[in-house]
Design a protein around this motif. Structure first.
Motif, short mmCIF file in Angstrom:
data_model
loop_
_atom_site.label_atom_id
_atom_site.label_comp_id
_atom_site.label_asym_id
_atom_site.label_seq_id
_atom_site.Cartn_x
_atom_site.Cartn_y
_atom_site.Cartn_z
N LEU A 224 0.82 -1.21 0.00
CA LEU A 224 0.00 0.00 0.00
C LEU A 224 0.85 1.26 0.00
CD1 LEU A 224 -3.04 0.47 -0.10
CD2 LEU A 224 -3.00 0.91 2.35
N ALA A 225 2.08 1.14 0.49
CA ALA A 225 2.98 2.30 0.45
C ALA A 225 3.32 2.68 -0.98
CB ALA A 225 4.25 2.00 1.23
N PHE A 226 3.15 1.73 -1.92
CA PHE A 226 3.49 1.97 -3.32
C PHE A 226 2.23 2.05 -4.19
CE2 PHE A 226 7.08 0.01 -1.28
CZ PHE A 226 8.16 0.76 -1.73
N ALA A 227 1.06 2.29 -3.55
CA ALA A 227 -0.19 2.42 -4.29
C ALA A 227 -0.15 3.66 -5.18
CB ALA A 227 -1.36 2.51 -3.30
N PRO A 228 -1.04 3.74 -6.18
CA PRO A 228 -1.08 4.94 -7.02
C PRO A 228 -1.32 6.20 -6.18
CG PRO A 228 -2.44 3.19 -7.94
CD PRO A 228 -2.01 2.73 -6.58
N GLN A 229 -0.81 7.33 -6.64
CA GLN A 229 -0.99 8.58 -5.89
C GLN A 229 -2.46 8.90 -5.71
OE1 GLN A 229 1.42 10.25 -4.34
NE2 GLN A 229 -0.14 11.63 -3.47
N LYS A 230 -3.29 8.44 -6.63
CA LYS A 230 -4.73 8.71 -6.53
C LYS A 230 -5.31 8.12 -5.25
CE LYS A 230 -8.91 8.84 -9.36
NZ LYS A 230 -9.10 10.26 -9.01
N PHE B 89 -3.76 7.98 -2.32
CA PHE B 89 -3.43 8.93 -1.26
C PHE B 89 -4.29 10.19 -1.37
CE2 PHE B 89 0.20 6.14 -1.41
CZ PHE B 89 0.58 6.02 -0.08
N ASP B 90 -4.70 10.53 -2.61
CA ASP B 90 -5.57 11.70 -2.79
C ASP B 90 -6.99 11.43 -2.30
OD1 ASP B 90 -3.42 12.98 -3.97
OD2 ASP B 90 -4.04 12.51 -6.02
N GLU B 91 -7.45 10.18 -2.49
CA GLU B 91 -8.85 9.85 -2.18
C GLU B 91 -9.09 9.46 -0.73
OE1 GLU B 91 -10.89 7.08 -4.64
OE2 GLU B 91 -10.39 8.11 -6.51
N VAL B 92 -8.13 8.75 -0.11
CA VAL B 92 -8.36 8.24 1.23
C VAL B 92 -8.51 9.39 2.23
CG1 VAL B 92 -5.93 8.03 1.92
CG2 VAL B 92 -7.62 6.44 2.84
N GLY B 93 -9.44 9.23 3.18
CA GLY B 93 -9.69 10.30 4.14
C GLY B 93 -8.52 10.52 5.09
N PHE B 94 -7.90 9.44 5.54
CA PHE B 94 -6.72 9.50 6.40
C PHE B 94 -6.07 8.12 6.40
CE2 PHE B 94 -10.29 8.28 9.04
CZ PHE B 94 -9.80 7.25 9.82
N LEU B 95 -4.83 8.06 6.85
CA LEU B 95 -4.10 6.81 6.93
C LEU B 95 -3.53 6.62 8.33
CD1 LEU B 95 -2.05 6.53 3.61
CD2 LEU B 95 -3.83 4.97 4.39
N ILE C 256 6.17 7.01 3.02
CA ILE C 256 4.73 7.17 3.28
C ILE C 256 4.43 8.59 3.73
CG2 ILE C 256 2.82 6.36 4.72
CD1 ILE C 256 4.40 3.65 4.93
N VAL C 257 5.28 9.15 4.60
CA VAL C 257 5.10 10.54 5.07
C VAL C 257 5.11 11.50 3.89
CG1 VAL C 257 6.16 12.41 6.39
CG2 VAL C 257 6.04 10.11 7.37
N GLU C 258 6.08 11.33 2.99
CA GLU C 258 6.21 12.22 1.83
C GLU C 258 4.98 12.14 0.94
OE1 GLU C 258 9.78 10.85 0.06
OE2 GLU C 258 11.08 11.68 1.65
N ARG C 259 4.47 10.94 0.71
CA ARG C 259 3.30 10.79 -0.17
C ARG C 259 2.05 11.39 0.47
NH1 ARG C 259 2.80 5.40 -3.52
NH2 ARG C 259 1.87 6.96 -4.90
N CYS C 260 1.93 11.25 1.78
CA CYS C 260 0.79 11.86 2.47
C CYS C 260 0.90 13.39 2.47
CB CYS C 260 0.68 11.32 3.89
SG CYS C 260 0.09 9.61 3.98
N ASP C 261 2.13 13.90 2.67
CA ASP C 261 2.32 15.35 2.64
C ASP C 261 1.94 15.91 1.28
OD1 ASP C 261 3.16 15.40 5.24
OD2 ASP C 261 5.31 15.54 4.79
N ARG C 262 2.30 15.18 0.21
CA ARG C 262 2.03 15.64 -1.16
C ARG C 262 0.52 15.76 -1.40
NH1 ARG C 262 4.42 11.51 -4.95
NH2 ARG C 262 6.13 11.76 -3.47
N SER C 263 -0.25 14.85 -0.81
CA SER C 263 -1.70 14.86 -1.04
C SER C 263 -2.48 15.51 0.10
CB SER C 263 -2.20 13.42 -1.23
OG SER C 263 -1.93 12.65 -0.08
N GLY C 264 -1.77 15.93 1.17
CA GLY C 264 -2.45 16.53 2.31
C GLY C 264 -3.28 15.54 3.10
N THR C 265 -2.87 14.26 3.08
CA THR C 265 -3.61 13.20 3.79
C THR C 265 -3.13 13.10 5.24
OG1 THR C 265 -3.78 11.96 1.72
CG2 THR C 265 -4.20 10.75 3.76
N PRO C 266 -4.02 13.23 6.21
CA PRO C 266 -3.61 13.07 7.62
C PRO C 266 -3.04 11.67 7.84
CG PRO C 266 -5.80 14.05 7.46
CD PRO C 266 -5.44 13.60 6.08
#
Length: 747
Positions: A610-616, A618-624, A663-673
């Motif tokens: 899941l850490a390598f899932a599509p960026q979409k 990380f954009d869609e999920v409410g939080f991780l 994972i932190v970087e990908r969440c920061d990029r999408s603004g995902t908590p």
């Protein structure tokens, strides 16, 4: 042996009872026993070897060998024919001992004159205590009747040893249940506790292995078996007809309870001089031996059923068990072979600590113990055999150690440790209401894990800012049938009420792997941790998921609702689960129910995929929420239930921290908590490093919040991050040494 084996064995057992009843010292008793066995068997030699320690046998008494060899002749487990009997638990009966595989000549004993050898394991319910040996000059094999008679005698010897009949001279003859014992297990819940042992299922002690009146003993056995049969029939009548698994177990119980072969064998044991209790235990020992050797899983389960049925019968015969009138001590440390979550919850917070002979760090009992913040040690070998109700006991949940009947030195050191913990807790209480702000002004949110209503008061007492993980499966695990939707609604309402506006993240049902519902047919999977579990079960069997989602939506009743799905391995699984939420929201709207003010739908990141899932994604999920326990075991391919490997890999390994940073970087990029949940979140050094690489919310057990916050107040995360980067550039495998060096430099 003379004709009339039955009468000779009875005569021998009667003479043994006379020895048991005497006031002689332990060594004198052993000497008398070897003499009367040799005399009764018509053999020149009888010897008794007992374990000095787990790996060493000692000659403790003999008739016929050199007297000076007693307490001097020793052998390792598996060494010689005696060691072979002790190791395998299998009788050795040979007319030519020197030609036998593994024979070892012990010159100090003078045994060179004897050809025949019969070695019988002295054991009680599968626990090896020593070896009983008879030898003769005549080259002959002992008859089946003679072997049987000696097996009965060996069992009585084991009972006598259990009762302390051989206390006296010799290191191997120290009193049972009186020695100071250090038992090493596995830490499943940290903490330290002192108290008195309370056995969940007290070990039945047979105090009368030998009986005079076989007719009376047979009648006692028949009466007890009839009571057992009635009890099983009642359980069958009360059992739900829908619970096929439970019905199968009870039907097996009834089959064994009505087994003519089982009854005939016990009657024969009684006719040879055993009491009813000893006859039951003899057959139970044989069943346990077969169970240990059985390769077939079904056969092992059936033999386990017979073992449990034998325990029930022994409790009827002896009157021993939980309902003996004994009172739970004021400071109970629960001791059990294993225990289910329902039974553990009945004890509740009355317990100071828990010690299990079996169990695992991920078992139901461990989950409940963590929820109740009770120190727990699992895999504490022989604890149920060593401990008696009321024994002084100290549990070190940090190190996985159990001190049973500790001496004054250990007591003093252990109490110092508890006092230091109490002092630290007072210090943490002073910062309870302060935010976790570091020296460089970074604020870290500290939230708690929960799974029971009993956890919720810790929200205030610990200073937690909310509940980062509420485990919803406990309500499914502690009952014998599926909870109703209305029951779940009521529970979730109480949880949200108790949180009083603080955020609660509900994790949907996480079952499978080591968490199998009592009313769910278990699946035989070669690797259940990687099998049909959590979100996979929910998507394949959506009925339960939908029922739980409806309960959560109704419980929110206009309040905000946060929920997350466990063990999501790919984007599509999250999308399917999210679609179920949308369907249930629409259904509730049509039914006219009040909808939550807002709904957050997140996922637990527990698989590297899941850490390598599509960026979409990380954009869609409410939080991780990173599920650190599972992610770590899958990242290192190291089963966290396997003691050989689970401590082999460090959370502060550079490779693992690099994955977390990604994972932190990908969440920061999408603004995902993003939050981190797991044991490592509550370990101060690990928590600091997670914060230093960008995690801003840590979810842990309530007792860990104070220590983590205290250390966060002292550090500069920017400086700590530099130390981590430097360690990585140096090629260090772990950043731990560099981090500890930094912490030692703090004022």
């Amino acid at each position: 042996m003379p004709d009339g084996t039955e009468s000779e064995s009875r005569k021998l057992l009667k003479r043994l009872r006379e020895v048991m009843a005497s006031s002689d010292a332990g060594q004198t008793r052993l000497d008398k026993i070897t003499h009367l066995i040799a005399d009764s068997m018509g053999s020149e030699v009888c010897s008794i070897y007992l374990f000095r320690d787990a790996d060493t046998l000692e000659l403790c008494a003999t008739e016929g060998l050199k007297a000076e060899a007693v307490h001097h002749t020793r052998m390792r487990l598996g060494e010689g024919l005696v060691g072979r009997v002790a190791k395998t638990g299998v009788v050795v009966n040979t007319a030519d001992a020197p030609s036998e595989r593994g024979f070892r000549y012990m010159p100090e004993t003078g045994e060179e004159r004897y050809s025949s050898f019969l070695g019988i394991p002295v054991q009680r319910l599968g626990e090896s205590l020593g070896v009983l040996v008879v030898q003769s000059r005549e080259a002959r094999q002992f008859s089946a009747d003679e072997v049987y008679a000696l097996e009965v005698v060996a069992m009585v010897l084991a009972e006598m040893a259990e009762l302390g009949a051989f206390v006296g001279e010799g290191a191997a003859l120290s009193p049972p249940h009186q020695r100071t014992e250090l038992i090493r297990g596995v830490s499943a819940q940290e903490g330290a506790a002192e108290g008195h042992a309370w056995l969940h299922e007290p070990r039945v002690v047979v105090t009368n292995p030998i009986a005079d009146d076989p007719q009376r003993e047979t009648e006692r056995l028949h009466t007890a078996v009839e009571e057992l049969r009635v009890g099983v029939d009642k359980m069958l009548q009360l059992s739900s007809t829908e619970d096929t698994e439970q019905l199968q177990v009870l039907e097996t119980y009834r089959m064994f309870a009505n087994s003519r072969g089982w009854m005939r064998r016990m009657e024969e044991d009684i006719s040879r001089g055993l009491s009813a209790e000893a006859a039951v235990e003899k057959e139970q020992s044989l069943a346990r031996k077969r169970m240990a050797q059985a390769q077939d899983a079904y056969l092992r389960e059936r033999l386990s059923d017979l073992d449990d049925l034998s325990n029930r019968l022994l409790r009827i015969l002896t009157g021993q068990g939980q309902n003996t009138g004994a009172d739970l001590p004021a400071d109970p440390i629960l001791v059990a072979r294993n225990i289910g979550p329902g039974d553990l919850l009945e004890y509740g917070r009355n317990l100071r600590g828990i010690v299990l002979e079996e169990g695992s760090v991920g078992s139901h009992a461990a989950i409940v113990a963590r929820a109740l913040a009770i120190p727990l040690v699992v895999r504490a070998k022989r604890i149920t055999a060593e401990a008696l109700n009321g024994d002084h006991i100290m549990v070190d949940g940090d190190q996985g150690l159990v001190h049973l009947r500790p001496d004054d030195t250990i007591v003093a050191a252990f109490r110092d440790k508890i006092a230091m913990r109490a002092e630290a807790q007072e210090r943490y209480a002073s910062i309870r209401d302060k935010p976790a702000v570091t020296q460089d002004g970074q604020t870290i949110a500290l939230v708690m894990n929960a799974g029971l209503m009993a956890d919720l008061p810790s929200l205030d007492s610990s200073g937690a800012e909310g509940v980062g993980l509420f485990r919803t499966e406990l309500q499914f695990l502690i009952h014998n049938k599926m909870p109703k939707r209305s029951e779940l609604v009521a529970l979730y309402e109480r949880v949200l009420d108790a949180a009083d506006g603080k955020r609660v993240v509900f994790r949907t049902l996480d079952i499978g792997s080591d968490k199998v519902l009592p009313y769910m047919k278990p699946t035989d999977e070669p690797n259940p941790a990687l099998g049909w579990r959590a979100i996979r079960v929910g998507l394949d069997k959506p009925g339960v998921m939908r029922m739980q989602l409806q309960a959560l939506l109704r419980a929110a009743a206009g309040r905000p609702l946060s929920l997350m799905f466990p063990f999501v391995a790919q984007f599509e699984e999250y999308r399917e689960a999210r679609a179920e939420v949308d369907k249930m929201v629409e259904r509730e709207r049509k039914l006219g129910h009040v909808l939550p003010e807002r709904i957050e739908v997140g996922a637990m990141l527990e698989t590297p995929s899941l850490a390598f899932a599509p960026q979409k994604f990380f954009d869609e999920v409410g939080f991780l929420s990173i599920g650190g326990n599972d992610l770590k075991q899958f990242f290192f391919a190291a089963d966290r239930e396997n003691e050989r490997v689970r401590r082999r890999y460090d959370t502060l390994n550079v490779s693992f921290l690099s994955l977390i940073e990604r994972i932190v970087e990908r969440c920061d990029r999408s603004g995902t908590p993003l939050s981190f949940c797991g044991e490592d979140a509550g370990r101060p050094v690990e928590a600091l490093c997670l914060a230093a690489i960008g995690i801003r919310t840590l979810s842990m057990r309530p007792a860990s919040i104070g220590p983590v916050k205290s250390l966060l107040h002292r550090v500069d995360l920017g400086e700590l991050r530099k130390r981590i980067i430097d360690a990585r550039h140096r090629g260090d495998q772990s950043v731990r040494p560099a981090v500890l060096e930094y912490l030692r430099s703090l004022p």
